[in-house]
Each structure stands twice: as C-alpha cells, then as structure tokens.
Enzyme design. Sequence first.
Site, PDB file in Angstrom:
ATOM      1  N   HIS A 144       0.817  -1.230   0.000  1.00 32.12           N
ATOM      2  CA  HIS A 144       0.000   0.000   0.000  1.00 32.12           C
ATOM      3  C   HIS A 144       0.850   1.279   0.000  1.00 32.12           C
ATOM      4  O   HIS A 144       0.294   2.368  -0.199  1.00 32.12           O
ATOM      5  CB  HIS A 144      -0.917   0.054   1.224  1.00 32.12           C
ATOM      6  CG  HIS A 144      -1.894  -1.083   1.304  1.00 32.12           C
ATOM      7  ND1 HIS A 144      -2.745  -1.406   0.273  1.00 32.12           N
ATOM      8  CD2 HIS A 144      -2.169  -1.963   2.308  1.00 32.12           C
ATOM      9  CE1 HIS A 144      -3.495  -2.448   0.634  1.00 32.12           C
ATOM     10  NE2 HIS A 144      -3.163  -2.806   1.863  1.00 32.12           N
ATOM     11  N   GLY A 152      -1.774   2.535   4.830  1.00 31.24           N
ATOM     12  CA  GLY A 152      -2.218   1.168   5.111  1.00 31.24           C
ATOM     13  C   GLY A 152      -1.156   0.294   5.759  1.00 31.24           C
ATOM     14  O   GLY A 152      -0.931  -0.835   5.317  1.00 31.24           O
ATOM     15  N   TYR A 322      -2.850 -10.697  10.460  1.00 32.79           N
ATOM     16  CA  TYR A 322      -2.971 -10.016  11.756  1.00 32.79           C
ATOM     17  C   TYR A 322      -3.179 -10.976  12.913  1.00 32.79           C
ATOM     18  O   TYR A 322      -3.419 -10.559  14.031  1.00 32.79           O
ATOM     19  CB  TYR A 322      -4.051  -8.922  11.642  1.00 32.79           C
ATOM     20  CG  TYR A 322      -3.624  -7.991  10.524  1.00 32.79           C
ATOM     21  CD1 TYR A 322      -2.598  -7.075  10.736  1.00 32.79           C
ATOM     22  CD2 TYR A 322      -4.114  -8.139   9.229  1.00 32.79           C
ATOM     23  CE1 TYR A 322      -2.107  -6.297   9.706  1.00 32.79           C
ATOM     24  CE2 TYR A 322      -3.630  -7.357   8.186  1.00 32.79           C
ATOM     25  CZ  TYR A 322      -2.631  -6.448   8.435  1.00 32.79           C
ATOM     26  OH  TYR A 322      -2.123  -5.691   7.410  1.00 32.79           O
TER      27      TYR A 322
HETATM   28 ZN    ZN Z   1      -3.974  -6.952   3.624  1.00 26.92          ZN
END
Ligand code: ZN
Length: 402
Positions: A144, A152, A322
């Site tokens: 990003h 991002g 994440y």
């Molecule tokens: Zn992603």
Amino acid sequence: MDDGRPVVAYIASLELMKVSSLLPSNPQRSAVVHTLARSLGLYARDFSSKRALVLVPPQKAEPADLIIYHTREYLDFVLDPDNAEQNSHNAAAKTEYGLEEDCPMFPRVSDYVRLVGGAAITAAKKLQHPRCELAICWDGGRHHAKKERAEGFCYVADCVLALMAMRRMVQPGQRKPRIMYLDLDLHFSDGVSQAFHQTSSTSPHILTFSIHHTAPGFYPTSPLAHLPTPNSDPFTLSLPLQQGASNRTFFRAWRCVELIHTTFDPDLIVLQCGVDSLAGDPCAIFNWSLGPISEEGSLGWCVSRVVNHWRGKKLLLGGGGYDSPNAARAWAYLTSIALGNPLPLDTEIPSDDSHEYFPQYAPSFVLDVPAGTMQDRNTNEYLESVERAFEAAAIAVHTRTK
Ligand SMILES: [Zn+2]
C-alpha cells in the site's frame, strides 16, 4: 552453496526481525515468524534434498537506493530519527506524509524503512546468482505504500523497489525480462498497481495482478480495484472476490491467473503472500485454507503451482496477516514448499525451550490453518463473469505482447 543444490535466499537478520517487530500494525509478528521457521528446522542444511535455504541479511538501503521510487521529501522526513520522537512538533508534515493514524511514526522507523527497502534490493541481487532460484522476504510485501507517503500500515514500497531492480536483470542474449507481480493479500495492491499502471503501453514488461476483496468502503478504495474492462489497462489486473472465498472459489480464480500467466509468459515472478486472506485472520472476510498442496485452490496449492510449475526465478514476499501465529504457520509452510519439502499440516509446533512463542499456538499446536464454516458468497454466475472478463483481458495482453 557448495553442494550443487539450487538455492532459496531467505532474507532475514536479527536487526530486521527486531525493527519489523516494532511495526505498530503487527507487533512482534516478525519474531514469531522467524522463530517458528528456525524451530521447525527450515534453516537446517538437510531440511530438503531439493533446494538449500541460505540465510541472507538485508542490506540497509541508502536514500539513493530508495529515491529511485520514493520522493526526496518523504524520505527526508521518514528517515530523520528526530521526527520519530514523541514530542516532535511536525503534525502538518506527518499528515502530508501519511505518518499518522494507521501509519504512526515509531521508534527506529528509519531503520525499518532502510532494512525492508534494502531487503527487496538484496533479494533482486541474490536472484542474479545462477543457482538462486527463489528469494523469500516475509518482512516485505508492503503493497500500500505510495512514493510520496505511507499508507495502510506500509512505510516503504518494497514490492515496487524489487520490481524496479528485477527489471534490470537482463541476461546476455535474452530479451528484457517480463515480470508478473501476483498479489494474494486480502486487500487490493493499490501501491504496486498504481506504480505500474499504464506504463506498459509501448513496452509491456511488468504486469500486476491482485486477487482481493472489494466492497463499498473496504480499504483501499481504488478505481483500479475492479474487474478488467475493454478500456482498462490489461497489464494492471484486479480480481475482486466476495466474502467467504474458499478453496473452491480460489481454484476458479486460479484459472484466470494461469490464463494470464500463459499469455504474458513472464521471465520473473514476484508473489505477494499476504495471509490476511486466510480463514482465522481477524479481518474475517475470506475462508481460504492454508493447505494441503494436494487440495486444489488452497493457498499452499496456489504457491506450489507458482514455485514448481512456472518457469523463471521467483521472489516471495509477505504482507498482511494479523494473527501472528497463523502468519508464522502459513509462511513456514510456504517456505517448506519453496524448499521442495512441504511439511505435513499436522506437524506439531515445537515446544522446546528455544521456542518462546509456543503458548500462542493454542489450542491446536499444529501447523495447519484450516478453513472455517463461513458461507462462500462467490456465486457461479459471479465467477463466470470473472472468467469472461479475464478471457477478454488475456486477448488484450496477447495483442500487446506478441
Ligand atoms: Zn492486507
């Protein structure tokens, strides 16, 4: 490097791991990832008889290396350690360079930018070695980042820097390389796609292809994040999927990937393996499973297709993801595929004293990241429309590259 086996350059160092572990969006993830890889024996000389892993520390990029893409103004600001101080009075500049909200300045951000950017350049250099078939940098894949600002969770455009370095990899007597950038992250690869959008009108050498989720308001919103049309750049491709995308849907989408790959016939591959697209990620959008490689459409199967069935050298990059233990599971598994010795998915997570993150792998304590029960909202009608759009895009690619 001396026993004749092809080499996988695994870009990692203690310093890269330490500074990547400070990334505000993924605290400690890098340490979890590389600790699991080492605990599973992936760094051992005898892990695979097919390819040998060689640990390669990243170079620390100088501003002169980064300015081939990033703007001087952004680099001057982000590389100045004084600007990372808590009491730094640069609110207007931080806004201008995107260094707030999801991309705050953090301690050692300048080292982070120099090392992750440098890792891309190091990987491209290693791939010039005749025996080096693959390079891997799980701390990279920051798709990003823009040339003039962070976005991002991405502070450095390492994917773009890698592509720019790799397009200079001309072999004597061979054509200027064609490079395919394929992005498997949940989010659209806006930074990379924009960087090369409509640069191929006369000389199509870089094709970007992002499989991702889009929905109104879903990050990042971009005019490039839609299915190809007769008027869009056929070298900037986007394949949006609906919620719940499973192995079955990825298998259908992969037909489009193979069609474009065959048509473009790239000499080099950059594969961004963001794993926020897997089931179990906190983003909770897709229902994609890690493996096994025998299951058509799984992440492991897709990466195995690229590694084992596509010609040319490959660079594998990280990206989103994440749930740190799941990212570590996924990238360890993909590393084992790259080495030619895929680990069984029921491999137990090592519990020895050297593996301090073992408790984070509860409750399964095995390598697998299985699919969940989410409904796949990608209908047959939708996937047929995707296939039609990519058949037309392939004709456009063919027309412009023949
Ligand atoms: Zn992603």
